[in-house]
Design an enzyme around this catalytic site. Structure first.
Site, PDB file in Angstrom:
ATOM      1  CG  ASN A 106      47.654  20.525  33.677  1.00 48.01           C
ATOM      2  OD1 ASN A 106      47.724  21.779  33.284  1.00 48.01           O
ATOM      3  ND2 ASN A 106      47.847  20.258  35.011  1.00 48.01           N
ATOM      4  CG  ASP A 107      52.249  19.895  32.344  1.00 47.49           C
ATOM      5  OD1 ASP A 107      51.892  20.773  33.275  1.00 47.49           O
ATOM      6  OD2 ASP A 107      53.015  18.997  32.642  1.00 47.49           O
ATOM      7  CB  VAL A 108      50.104  19.920  26.102  1.00 49.03           C
ATOM      8  CG1 VAL A 108      51.290  18.957  26.160  1.00 49.03           C
ATOM      9  CG2 VAL A 108      48.877  19.505  26.040  1.00 49.03           C
ATOM     10  CB  VAL A 109      46.194  23.682  27.284  1.00 45.23           C
ATOM     11  CG1 VAL A 109      45.991  22.875  25.934  1.00 45.23           C
ATOM     12  CG2 VAL A 109      45.907  22.804  28.558  1.00 45.23           C
ATOM     13  CG  ASN A 110      50.760  26.059  32.242  1.00 47.02           C
ATOM     14  OD1 ASN A 110      50.355  27.289  32.256  1.00 47.02           O
ATOM     15  ND2 ASN A 110      51.010  25.397  33.241  1.00 47.02           N
TER      16      ASN A 110
END
Lengths: 472, 97
Positions: A398-402
């Site tokens: 999630n966060d690493v592709v935000n």
């Protein structure tokens, strides 16, 4: 030992021991060097363990060692426990295990320094410099021990992952550190007193707990790396105390390795080490700006849609996150990749440095599922590939592709390097629900024109996908 | 004091060697690197042996014994689990060939 070696040889023994230590050091360095390629890494690990064996055996030849019962008992007990744990542990639990082992290493080093003091107490007095290093050694070793135990508890869910913060925490920690330094000063003044030794030990143990308890679950990769480094430094300082070069050098090597990894982890999250250790973040970052998500809509897809998208694509990149490991879906994603490859699709894996719970964790999990390591790509390598990729499968990440990390300066993750998945023609996000991720930050990617949401448990949805691809 | 300074020289130089050697390890191998390095930090076992076996009183012996147990778990467990991980990486290479 006297039985085996003629007395006259004993004058050479110290030289022999030191030279053997030098060989052990060389074996450690060569071993670490060989870890730089997957092809030679295994032999590197064996070289290092050979060095360790050599160091231990040679030490036992030392004339200073007169009783072997405790040594034998300790080694047997330790080996049995270590071997049992190493054989049984799940690859998903590697971070906990490394944290625990770090802690044991730290504890052993602190005990060695303490033991040196107790040995001194029954004999001659150590010089002041040695006492000073002894105090430092106990401090670092004990902090590593309890800090690692807390990290272990947080990683395996025994303790809450949240950052535990209370008022004036930093001030309190600094006060404790000051008290430990005071303890060392006291020890220098009264080297034969037990009280300062107990004070240093007690405060250090407490300091380790307080230092890790305030760090949130999302920052654990940094913490484990740092504790890894500390366990090395603790061993090195123990070497200062007992005047042993083997300990000093080996500990320094490990300390350097841990620092490098700590630095890499910090960079991957765009955080400074100071902010990880002393600022508030991770787990409690719910204050993140959600932006206006009033009229944004998502596009939901089913397994048949995803099957068609991927099977007729030229290039597919899989972006795995820790959610994939939690769902134990590593094997199923490999199955999907295998099926697609049979259809002529180019499949790669793009791995963010903090995709797992420790550096390189995701790579190990995929290797366990027999994914060839030639298909695994680092963030830097894969980021240039997304724009000519047809479909990206984001699974449990999630966060690493935000994209907020790039275009929303008010976002807590702003500045963190991410995988540019939105450059691809189509993105499919495998997700349990629309709940925000670990850091509690809204993800704009989900509302993009070319993003499709595929809801469900990662393992089940991937199994459905396998079936659909087979039916095509 | 002299030995402290000498040891400090060794320590600092060893740190630089460590940085040089380890900065070349690829991300794929960071987890095995960490657990392998961790096993090496169990070298403190060597110190523990000297403490436990030197017959310097009950306190030192017990402390040394505990240190041996902790350090051996670290060493044996660390090297074994690293080997287990690296075996998985190796297998992949043969598959491809």
């Amino acid at each position: 030992m006297e039985i085996f070696i003629p007395d006259s040889w004993y004058s050479f023994l110290p030289y022999f021991v030191e030279l053997a230590y030098l060989v052990a050091i060389v074996l450690f360095i060569l071993g670490l060097k060989r870890l730089s390629s997957p092809a030679t890494a295994r032999s590197g690990n064996k070289l290092a363990s050979l060095g360790m064996l050599l160091g231990v055996i040679v030490t036992l030849l030392d004339r200073e060692i007169i009783s072997f019962e405790y040594i034998l008992a300790g080694v047997v007990i330790g080996s049995l426990i270590g071997a049992a744990v190493a054989k049984k542990v799940e690859m998903t639990s590697m971070p906990e295990l490394v944290a625990l082992f770090n802690g044991f290493g730290g504890a052993a080093s602190a005990l060695v320094a303490l033991g040196a003091w107790f040995r001194m107490a029954s004999g001659s007095v150590l010089p002041g410099t040695d006492l000073f290093i002894m105090g430092l050694s106990v401090l670092i070793g004990a902090v590593t021990f309890t800090g690692s135990l807390i990290a272990f508890g947080k990683l395996n869910g025994m303790l809450k992952g949240n950052a535990v913060v209370f008022p004036l925490q930093n001030a309190f920690n600094q006060l404790l550190l000051l008290a430990a330094v005071f303890g060392i000063g006291w020890l220098l003044a009264q080297p034969m007193e037990l009280a300062p030794v107990l004070l240093i030990t007690g405060i250090s143990l407490l300091l380790g707990i307080l230092f890790v308890i305030r760090i949130g679950g999302a920052d654990m990769p940094v913490v484990i790396s740092l504790l890894n480094s500390l366990s090395g430094i603790a061993a090195s300082f123990a070497g200062f105390v007992i005047d042993n070069n083997l300990l000093i050098v080996s500990g320094a090597l490990v300390g350097a390795a841990g620092l490098i990894l700590t630095n890499i982890m910090c960079k991957s999250m765009n955080r400074s080490l100071m902010s990880v250790l002393f600022a508030r973040f991770g787990g409690s970052g719910a204050a993140a700006s959600g932006g206006d998500n009033g009229d944004k809509s998502i596009r939901e897809v089913q397994q048949t849609d995803v099957a068609v998208m991927t099977a007729y694509a030229k290039r597919v990149i899989v972006v795995p996150g820790y959610g994939l490991a939690v769902a134990q879906a590593q094997h199923v994603i490999r199955e999907v990749a295998d099926l697609l490859q049979k259809k002529g699709v180019d499949v790669r894996y793009g791995i963010h440095p903090v995709a797992g719970r420790m550096p390189g964790h995701m790579n190990v999990l995929l290797a366990e599922a027999n994914v060839p390591y030639s298909q695994l790509y680092d963030m830097e390598e894969i980021n240039q590939e997304f724009f000519r990729t047809d479909v990206v499968l984001v699974i449990g990440a999630n966060d690493v592709v935000n994209p907020q990390a790039k275009n929303n300066p008010s976002s807590p993750i702003y500045g963190m390097p991410i995988l540019n998945v939105e450059d691809a023609k189509q993105v499919v996000v495998f997700k349990r629900s629309m709940n925000p991720g670990y850091a509690g930050i809204e993800n704009d990617l989900f509302y993009n024109e070319n993003t499709y949401m595929y809801f469900g448990d990662a393992k089940n949805t991937l199994e459905d996908l396998v079936r659909s691809i087979k039916e095509l | 004091m002299e030995s402290l300074i000498f040891n400090l020289f060794i320590f600092v130089l060893a740190c630089f060697v460590g940085f040089e050697v380890i900065s070349k390890v690829p991300t794929t191998l960071h987890t095995p690197l960490m657990s392998g390095a961790n096993a090496i930090s169990g070298i403190t076992l060597v110190g523990a042996l000297a403490i436990a076996g030197s017959g310097s009183g009950t306190a030192a012996t017990i402390i040394g014994f505990l240190a041996i147990v902790f350090a051996t778990i670290n060493v044996v467990g660390g090297f074994m689990v690293t080997d287990r991980m690296l075996e998985m990486f190796k297998k992949k290479r043969e598959d491809e060939a």
